[in-house]
Design an enzyme around this catalytic site. Structure first.
Site, PDB file in Angstrom:
ATOM      1  N   GLU A 498      31.996  29.402  39.953  1.00 16.37           N
ATOM      2  CA  GLU A 498      30.856  30.331  39.904  1.00 16.37           C
ATOM      3  C   GLU A 498      29.745  29.901  40.870  1.00 16.37           C
ATOM      4  OE1 GLU A 498      30.610  33.164  38.722  1.00 16.37           O
ATOM      5  OE2 GLU A 498      28.508  33.601  38.376  1.00 16.37           O
ATOM      6  N   THR A 609      28.155  48.490  45.883  1.00 14.12           N
ATOM      7  CA  THR A 609      28.319  47.069  45.585  1.00 14.12           C
ATOM      8  C   THR A 609      29.394  46.821  44.526  1.00 14.12           C
ATOM      9  OG1 THR A 609      27.105  45.021  45.210  1.00 14.12           O
ATOM     10  CG2 THR A 609      26.544  46.872  43.773  1.00 14.12           C
TER      11      THR A 609
HETATM   12  C1  DMJ Z   1      29.907  43.366  40.494  1.00 11.47           C
HETATM   13  O1  DMJ Z   1      29.589  44.087  39.367  1.00 11.47           O
HETATM   14  C2  DMJ Z   1      29.103  43.804  41.679  1.00 11.47           C
HETATM   15  O2  DMJ Z   1      29.725  43.363  42.824  1.00 11.47           O
HETATM   16  C3  DMJ Z   1      27.701  43.310  41.654  1.00 11.47           C
HETATM   17  O3  DMJ Z   1      27.006  43.580  42.843  1.00 11.47           O
HETATM   18  C4  DMJ Z   1      27.597  41.851  41.367  1.00 11.47           C
HETATM   19  N1  DMJ Z   1      28.754  41.244  40.894  1.00 11.47           N
HETATM   20  C5  DMJ Z   1      29.780  41.902  40.192  1.00 11.47           C
HETATM   21  C6  DMJ Z   1      31.102  41.213  40.397  1.00 11.47           C
HETATM   22  O4  DMJ Z   1      31.030  39.873  40.609  1.00 11.47           O
END
Ligand code: DMJ
Length: 628
Positions: A498, A609
């Site tokens: 992590e 994202t």
């Molecule tokens: C996802 O839900 C998206 O990528 C977000 O921006 C941050 N991280 C998680 C996955 O790790």
């Protein structure tokens, strides 16, 4: 109205004026008349008057406000403009094209967005319409021309050419099998819950989505479609049609609902043209609007999807909002306006940009905590990982999604990246480039797994810079991606922790027990995909294949895929959770790594994202507003 009571040792004030009893009555009569007059005058004040909003019931003053009249939090600014007005919060420096579009939309008799199931006000009346002053019935429905949009794409969405190389084809098929396995188990044991618990073979609901269910269904839709898992896609679609209930009443993360549900539904609509995905996205989008009712228009992080009440996370300093949360709405909200013809969504995110442009940046950096009340930073913690990450991602992707017209976003991105490079980018003794975190000027030599998306982001931004800068940023992107690969390669499972550190002789490894876990995150693979598409260096495919093998070996269990608690042991303990982003992102990016470049081509799509593809608004994009 209660008059001040007489204080001991002091004469009452009518008495103090030397008045006798009949005069006192006359005086009181005059006073009450005066008060009645003052209160009545409130009705004559213009709609925008703050006093009027303070004293009158909310609905009477919010005909142009956001959708949820059930919001109990009274609002100040911003509010949506009345029809045909310039959007109040569109920055003067906001992209001209977008502002023109909004103006056109405002002038159009549009904005039919919500289906019949739209929630009603507390007293049973319909809430005021969003973004227009016109009664619902008198406006013609807005129509988004899906067919013209599809014709504007430069590549077929699922790719036109078959893969030439049999090994690549086989790898792609293997990843498709993993997706089917993840979906089938979710369907069997947890359909309708948010995630699958693959060890105990049941579902998990959690508390991130405010009572919404089926996070895995919505997150998986576009991946199933792209992988041509037709039957499974139909199962997911049927669940959305028949069982996806938006009339919930719980506390949701604005950010998570936006990136997973809104992003997932929008992508599913753009890929398939199925109206159900569009109408659900728009209905849910309206439910998020009350979160923006703050003095600055910077939304709070948590919203009750039923009442519209919103507040900040308890853990966020001094009631602040989080950069990566309010900075990760832009792409989806522009598309909500695009599809609904309603400018209110775009106004909200343009206003966020305006606030961010105006606020002073320490050393050019954007700290992670901002007050939604004052619009000032609350703490000077800067990170390209958690709390900051996708804000930067959405700046460069806003530019790309605008077909490179949104130069304001590009400039903000370029400036931010320059400051990050100057203050945060470091090289370890062993020659690994990493991005540290910054706490009021002091560096924390740590990189989170989340920060590993930045290799791909920097490559995406570099692709479109000048020649010299382009090479510089491509090199930086490759170095960061290499460092993130090292964090995987140095673990026993070949999966990354992590967070990993660069101090006390440590390089790209976790030093704390609490940072050794891997929860099926996508960011490293995400960077491999962009690097592959932009360089075609085969090492990125090899690295991606290492991840596939490690997932199969350490995360695949009898009924799905599970995160692990320690990447540094080959007999890891499982965390019993198949995250929805594993289907939305990790498996999608792995699959794309072995696809031809025209599958979800970067010419046509930007990924939100959560890896949900949203279309680039091409200059030849002719899906204009039309009135049916
Ligand atoms: C996802 O839900 C998206 O990528 C977000 O921006 C941050 N991280 C998680 C996955 O790790």
């Amino acid at each position: 109205m209660v008059l001040p009571r007489k204080l001991p040792g002091m004469p009452g004030w009518p008495a103090a004026l030397g008045l006798r009893l009949p005069q006192k009555f006359l005086f009181l009569l005059f006073l009450s008349g005066l008060l009645t007059l003052c209160f009545g005058a409130l009705f004559l004040l213009p709609d925008s008057s703050r006093f009027k909003r303070l004293f009158l019931p909310r609905r009477a003053t919010s005909s142009s406000s956001s959708s949820s009249s059930s919001s109990t939090r009274d609002t100040e600014l911003p509010r949506s403009p009345p029809a045909a007005a310039e959007p109040r919060h569109a920055s003067p420096a906001a992209p001209r094209r977008l502002r023109e579009k909004l103006r056109a939309r405002n002038a159009a008799p549009a904005a039919h967005t919500a289906p019949a199931s739209r929630p009603q006000g507390p007293d049973g009346e319909r809430p005021a319409e969003v973004g227009t002053g016109a009664p619902r019935e008198s406006r013609a429905p807005f129509h988004f021309d899906y067919e013209r949009f599809r014709q504007s794409l430069r590549h077929p969405v699922r790719g036109g050419r078959p893969d030439q190389d049999p090994d690549t084809r086989a790898r792609k098929m293997k990843i498709k099998e993993m997706m089917k396995f993840a979906w089938d188990n979710y369907k069997q044991y947890a359909l309708g819950k948010n995630e699958l618990r693959p060890l105990t073979k049941n579902g998990h609901i959690g508390n991130m989505f405010g009572g919404l269910r089926g996070a895995t269904v919505v997150d998986a839709l576009d991946t199933l479609y792209i992988m041509e898992l037709e039957e499974e896609f139909q199962e997911a679609k049927t669940w959305v049609e028949k069982s996806f209930d938006l009339n919930v009443n719980g506390e949701a993360s604005l950010f998570e609902v936006n990136i997973r549900y809104i992003g997932g539904l929008l992508a599913a609509y753009y890929l398939t043209g199925e109206e159900v995905f569009k109408s659900k996205a728009l209905e849910l989008g309206e439910k998020l609007l009350p979160a923006f009712n703050t003095p600055t228009g910077i939304p709070r992080g948590v919203i009750n999807l039923g009442s519209g009440m919103s507040w900040s996370w308890g853990w966020a300093s001094a009631g602040s909002s989080i950069l990566a949360e309010f900075g990760t709405l832009h792409l989806e909200f522009l598309h909500l306006s695009e599809l609904s013809g309603n400018p209110v969504f775009a106004e909200k995110v343009l206003n966020i940009r305006k606030v961010l442009k105006r606020v002073e940046k320490p050393q050019g950096l954007y700290p992670n905590f901002l007050s939604p009340v004052t619009g000032n930073w609350v703490q000077h913690h800067v990170s390209i990982g958690g709390l900051g990450d996708s804000f930067y991602e959405y700046l460069i992707k806003s530019w790309l999604m605008s077909d490179k017209k949104d130069s304001e976003a590009k400039k903000m991105y370029d400036d931010a990246l320059e400051a990050i490079e100057k203050h945060l980018v470091k090289k370890s003794a062993g020659g690994l480039t990493y991005i540290a975190e910054w706490r009021g000027g002091i560096l924390d030599h740590k990189m989170g797994h989340l920060a590993c998306f930045s290799g791909g982001m920097i490559a995406l931004g570099a692709e479109h810079g000048g020649e010299e800068r382009k090479q510089h940023y491509m090199d930086l992107a490759a170095e960061i991606t290499n460092t993130c690969h090292e964090s995987y390669a140095r673990s026993d499972t070949k999966l990354g922790p992590e967070a990993f550190r660069f101090d006390a002789g440590t390089e790209a490894m976790a030093t704390r027990l609490s940072e050794r876990y891997y929860i099926l995150r996508p960011e490293v693979v995400e960077s491999y995909v962009y690097m592959w598409r932009l360089t075609h260096d085969v090492k990125y495919r090899q690295w991606g294949w290492e991840v596939v093998k490690a997932l199969e070996k350490h995360c695949r269990v009898e009924a799905g895929f599970s995160g692990i608690r320690d990447v540094y042991t080959t007999v890891p303990t499982h965390d019993n959770m198949q995250q929805s982003f594993f289907l939305a992102e990790t498996l999608k990016y792995l699959y794309l790594l072995f696809c031809e470049d025209d599958v979800l081509s970067l010419d046509d799509w930007v990924f939100n994202t959560e890896a949900h593809p949203l279309p680039v608004n091409h200059s030849n994009f002719k899906a204009k507003a039309s009135v049916q």
